[in-house]
Write a protein that holds these residues in place. Structure first.
Motif, PDB file in Angstrom:
ATOM      1  N   GLU A  76       0.836  -1.206   0.000  1.00 49.22           N
ATOM      2  CA  GLU A  76       0.000   0.000   0.000  1.00 49.22           C
ATOM      3  C   GLU A  76       0.869   1.254   0.000  1.00 49.22           C
ATOM      4  O   GLU A  76       0.573   2.229  -0.694  1.00 49.22           O
ATOM      5  CB  GLU A  76      -0.929  -0.014   1.205  1.00 49.22           C
ATOM      6  N   ASN A  80       0.966   4.186  -2.878  1.00 48.22           N
ATOM      7  CA  ASN A  80       0.819   5.617  -2.589  1.00 48.22           C
ATOM      8  C   ASN A  80       1.980   6.410  -3.173  1.00 48.22           C
ATOM      9  O   ASN A  80       1.788   7.501  -3.726  1.00 48.22           O
ATOM     10  CB  ASN A  80       0.716   5.841  -1.080  1.00 48.22           C
ATOM     11  N   GLN A  84       1.813   9.364  -6.019  1.00 44.31           N
ATOM     12  CA  GLN A  84       2.413  10.675  -5.792  1.00 44.31           C
ATOM     13  C   GLN A  84       3.418  11.002  -6.892  1.00 44.31           C
ATOM     14  O   GLN A  84       3.445  12.115  -7.409  1.00 44.31           O
ATOM     15  CB  GLN A  84       3.100  10.726  -4.412  1.00 44.31           C
TER      16      GLN A  84
END
Length: 123
Positions: A76, A80, A84
């Motif tokens: 996870e 992320n 980004q």
């Protein structure tokens, strides 16, 4: 009581049997063909191989499932970071496009500093 006939011992007669069973039969066992042994050996190897592959697949599936559960927070976090970095790449792409649009396109618009081609002569 004396008038009773006395049993005389008689030789027992053997029971009569059919003539076919009177002759001794020799049982001859047929030899098993080598092809039967070869084919059955191959089948056993194939079945054992399939069982081993099935077990390894089952074991690998559950091992991978455990590792995914263990690494889920890291996965996870990585997702992320990818999102980004994707957003950052889009921003940089927009900025680069803006710079390309603001740059002059015609070479005549560019001004180069002129230099004096005359060099002092040593006399």
């Amino acid at each position: 009581m004396d008038n009773e006939p006395k049993a005389t011992p008689q030789n027992p007669t053997p029971p009569t049997t059919p003539t076919a069973s009177a002759t001794p039969q020799i049982e001859v066992k047929k030899k098993t063909s080598p092809w039967v042994w070869i084919i059955s050996g191959c089948l056993i190897i194939i079945v054992l191989s399939m069982l081993i592959m099935g077990f390894l697949g089952y074991w690998g599936y559950h091992k991978a499932k455990q590792e995914i559960k263990k690494q889920k927070p890291n996965i996870e976090n990585f997702q992320n970071q990818l999102e980004q970095s994707s957003k950052d790449a889009e921003e940089w792409s927009k900025k680069a496009q803006e710079l390309q649009e603001n740059m002059p396109t015609v070479p005549q618009d560019l001004t180069y500093p002129t230099t004096n081609n005359e060099t002092p002569s040593a006399e």
